[in-house]
Motif scaffolding. Sequence first.
Motif, PDB file in Angstrom:
ATOM      1  N   GLU A  35       0.865  -1.182   0.000  1.00 49.31           N
ATOM      2  CA  GLU A  35       0.000   0.000   0.000  1.00 49.31           C
ATOM      3  C   GLU A  35       0.903   1.233   0.000  1.00 49.31           C
ATOM      4  OE1 GLU A  35      -3.421   0.196   0.240  1.00 49.31           O
ATOM      5  OE2 GLU A  35      -3.535  -1.987   0.050  1.00 49.31           O
ATOM      6  N   LEU A  36       0.462   2.297  -0.648  1.00 48.63           N
ATOM      7  CA  LEU A  36       1.210   3.549  -0.540  1.00 48.63           C
ATOM      8  C   LEU A  36       1.032   4.109   0.865  1.00 48.63           C
ATOM      9  CD1 LEU A  36       0.295   5.354  -3.880  1.00 48.63           C
ATOM     10  CD2 LEU A  36       2.433   4.174  -3.319  1.00 48.63           C
ATOM     11  N   PRO A  37       2.089   4.724   1.411  1.00 45.98           N
ATOM     12  CA  PRO A  37       1.958   5.285   2.764  1.00 45.98           C
ATOM     13  C   PRO A  37       1.293   6.665   2.761  1.00 45.98           C
ATOM     14  CG  PRO A  37       4.230   5.471   1.990  1.00 45.98           C
ATOM     15  CD  PRO A  37       3.461   4.774   0.906  1.00 45.98           C
ATOM     16  N   TYR A  38       0.627   7.045   1.652  1.00 49.05           N
ATOM     17  CA  TYR A  38      -0.047   8.354   1.530  1.00 49.05           C
ATOM     18  C   TYR A  38      -1.065   8.245   0.394  1.00 49.05           C
ATOM     19  CZ  TYR A  38       4.201   8.122  -1.281  1.00 49.05           C
ATOM     20  OH  TYR A  38       5.233   7.677  -2.064  1.00 49.05           O
ATOM     21  N   ASP A  39      -1.907   9.291   0.270  1.00 45.17           N
ATOM     22  CA  ASP A  39      -2.880   9.310  -0.831  1.00 45.17           C
ATOM     23  C   ASP A  39      -2.158   9.546  -2.163  1.00 45.17           C
ATOM     24  OD1 ASP A  39      -4.923   8.939   0.939  1.00 45.17           O
ATOM     25  OD2 ASP A  39      -5.357  11.095   1.138  1.00 45.17           O
ATOM     26  N   GLU A  40      -2.824   9.147  -3.242  1.00 39.72           N
ATOM     27  CA  GLU A  40      -2.171   9.263  -4.561  1.00 39.72           C
ATOM     28  C   GLU A  40      -1.881  10.707  -4.971  1.00 39.72           C
ATOM     29  OE1 GLU A  40      -4.703   7.037  -7.213  1.00 39.72           O
ATOM     30  OE2 GLU A  40      -3.752   5.136  -6.661  1.00 39.72           O
ATOM     31  N   ASP A  41      -2.612  11.662  -4.370  1.00 40.42           N
ATOM     32  CA  ASP A  41      -2.351  13.072  -4.740  1.00 40.42           C
ATOM     33  C   ASP A  41      -1.384  13.753  -3.766  1.00 40.42           C
ATOM     34  OD1 ASP A  41      -3.879  13.358  -2.499  1.00 40.42           O
ATOM     35  OD2 ASP A  41      -5.446  14.596  -3.428  1.00 40.42           O
ATOM     36  N   ALA A  42      -0.822  12.994  -2.850  1.00 36.65           N
ATOM     37  CA  ALA A  42      -0.013  13.593  -1.773  1.00 36.65           C
ATOM     38  C   ALA A  42       1.296  14.202  -2.255  1.00 36.65           C
ATOM     39  CB  ALA A  42       0.289  12.540  -0.701  1.00 36.65           C
ATOM     40  N   ILE A  94       4.910  15.139  -8.211  1.00 39.01           N
ATOM     41  CA  ILE A  94       4.444  13.987  -8.994  1.00 39.01           C
ATOM     42  C   ILE A  94       2.921  14.002  -8.938  1.00 39.01           C
ATOM     43  CG2 ILE A  94       4.573  11.491  -9.341  1.00 39.01           C
ATOM     44  CD1 ILE A  94       7.106  11.443  -7.625  1.00 39.01           C
ATOM     45  N   SER A  95       2.300  13.992 -10.106  1.00 33.93           N
ATOM     46  CA  SER A  95       0.842  14.127 -10.158  1.00 33.93           C
ATOM     47  C   SER A  95       0.131  12.870  -9.648  1.00 33.93           C
ATOM     48  CB  SER A  95       0.382  14.415 -11.595  1.00 33.93           C
ATOM     49  OG  SER A  95       0.601  13.270 -12.404  1.00 33.93           O
ATOM     50  N   GLU A  96      -1.107  13.071  -9.232  1.00 35.10           N
ATOM     51  CA  GLU A  96      -1.941  11.960  -8.773  1.00 35.10           C
ATOM     52  C   GLU A  96      -2.039  10.878  -9.860  1.00 35.10           C
ATOM     53  OE1 GLU A  96      -5.890  13.207  -7.781  1.00 35.10           O
ATOM     54  OE2 GLU A  96      -6.528  11.202  -7.150  1.00 35.10           O
ATOM     55  N   GLN A  97      -2.214  11.333 -11.116  1.00 36.54           N
ATOM     56  CA  GLN A  97      -2.357  10.380 -12.225  1.00 36.54           C
ATOM     57  C   GLN A  97      -1.106   9.503 -12.376  1.00 36.54           C
ATOM     58  OE1 GLN A  97      -5.076   9.770 -14.969  1.00 36.54           O
ATOM     59  NE2 GLN A  97      -3.796   8.100 -14.255  1.00 36.54           N
ATOM     60  N   VAL A  98       0.056  10.133 -12.277  1.00 40.01           N
ATOM     61  CA  VAL A  98       1.302   9.366 -12.439  1.00 40.01           C
ATOM     62  C   VAL A  98       1.506   8.412 -11.265  1.00 40.01           C
ATOM     63  CG1 VAL A  98       3.829   9.556 -12.474  1.00 40.01           C
ATOM     64  CG2 VAL A  98       2.444  10.953 -14.027  1.00 40.01           C
ATOM     65  N   VAL A  99       1.211   8.858 -10.065  1.00 38.06           N
ATOM     66  CA  VAL A  99       1.336   7.963  -8.906  1.00 38.06           C
ATOM     67  C   VAL A  99       0.403   6.764  -9.092  1.00 38.06           C
ATOM     68  CG1 VAL A  99       0.917   7.699  -6.418  1.00 38.06           C
ATOM     69  CG2 VAL A  99       2.106   9.729  -7.281  1.00 38.06           C
ATOM     70  N   ASN A 100      -0.822   7.026  -9.564  1.00 40.71           N
ATOM     71  CA  ASN A 100      -1.783   5.948  -9.771  1.00 40.71           C
ATOM     72  C   ASN A 100      -1.281   4.937 -10.797  1.00 40.71           C
ATOM     73  OD1 ASN A 100      -4.196   4.997 -11.665  1.00 40.71           O
ATOM     74  ND2 ASN A 100      -4.943   5.072  -9.569  1.00 40.71           N
ATOM     75  N   TRP A 101      -0.901   5.410 -11.965  1.00 43.76           N
ATOM     76  CA  TRP A 101      -0.414   4.488 -12.999  1.00 43.76           C
ATOM     77  C   TRP A 101       0.835   3.759 -12.528  1.00 43.76           C
ATOM     78  CZ3 TRP A 101      -0.692   8.823 -17.225  1.00 43.76           C
ATOM     79  CH2 TRP A 101      -1.966   8.827 -17.811  1.00 43.76           C
ATOM     80  N   LYS A 106      -0.244   1.333  -9.417  1.00 38.32           N
ATOM     81  CA  LYS A 106      -1.252   0.297  -9.697  1.00 38.32           C
ATOM     82  C   LYS A 106      -0.960  -0.516 -10.957  1.00 38.32           C
ATOM     83  CE  LYS A 106      -4.602   1.005  -6.504  1.00 38.32           C
ATOM     84  NZ  LYS A 106      -4.060   2.139  -5.818  1.00 38.32           N
ATOM     85  N   THR A 107      -0.230   0.068 -11.899  1.00 36.45           N
ATOM     86  CA  THR A 107       0.045  -0.657 -13.149  1.00 36.45           C
ATOM     87  C   THR A 107       1.491  -1.141 -13.205  1.00 36.45           C
ATOM     88  OG1 THR A 107      -1.604   0.676 -14.288  1.00 36.45           O
ATOM     89  CG2 THR A 107      -0.029  -0.533 -15.663  1.00 36.45           C
ATOM     90  N   HIS A 108       2.432  -0.205 -13.117  1.00 31.46           N
ATOM     91  CA  HIS A 108       3.842  -0.590 -13.306  1.00 31.46           C
ATOM     92  C   HIS A 108       4.366  -1.408 -12.119  1.00 31.46           C
ATOM     93  CE1 HIS A 108       4.305   1.740 -16.979  1.00 31.46           C
ATOM     94  NE2 HIS A 108       3.527   2.637 -16.406  1.00 31.46           N
ATOM     95  N   HIS A 109       4.222  -0.868 -10.911  1.00 31.51           N
ATOM     96  CA  HIS A 109       4.714  -1.605  -9.747  1.00 31.51           C
ATOM     97  C   HIS A 109       3.977  -2.942  -9.611  1.00 31.51           C
ATOM     98  CE1 HIS A 109       5.892  -1.420  -5.180  1.00 31.51           C
ATOM     99  NE2 HIS A 109       6.204  -2.567  -5.746  1.00 31.51           N
TER     100      HIS A 109
END
Length: 200
Positions: free
Chosen positions: A9-16, A21-28, A31-34
């Motif tokens: 799990e990320l230790p923060y929200d995706e927009d943190a 680093i944008s929320e969108q990039v953290v999400n992709w 959730k996708t690459h990692h």
Amino acid sequence: MTEQQRLIELPYDEDALEPAISEQVVNWHHKTHHQGYVNGWNQAEEDLENQRESGDFSGTGSILRSFTHNFCGNILHDVFWNSMSASGGGEPEGELRERIEEEFGSYENWKQEFVEAAKAAGGWALLVYIPYSDELHNVVVDKHDQGAVWGAHPVLALDVWEHSYYHDYGPDRGDFIDNFFDVVDWSSVQERYQDIVEIH
Ligand SMILES: [Fe+2]
């Protein structure tokens, strides 16, 4: 049956980490690459198990390469996510700061070397602690493992694969590297460093 590995799990929200680093990039990225590296690791373990059961080891080379790629990709992403926070930034303090100054001459020297490593890397720039020689070192890594130093523990990891910054920065990797320092969570980096030193 080998236990299935799961994505941390990320230790923060995706927009943190915005705006570094944008929320969108953290999400992709998470959730996708990692996730892809976790899946690849599980697949490699399953393939190895199947080989051992069947006695047919004809695929060993490619499975073990896949294991190394995906395992290293997973562990470096773990360190990367845990090297940052919404309240990051500033500079290291305490024992880690002293150690950096002792070994690199100054924090600024260390940072300049790390930044150059990140500009040159085909994968990652790392600050590692090496118990074997009892030293801190910067390391430049291509992909997830090329240039790896045996026995070294990453304490700070910066992912410079294009999936890490291109959507936010285009080809301006230098700007991404500069802004990464606004979200580096030095207290967690220091904690990781101390945990490793204490074990050895
Ligand atoms: Fe990545």
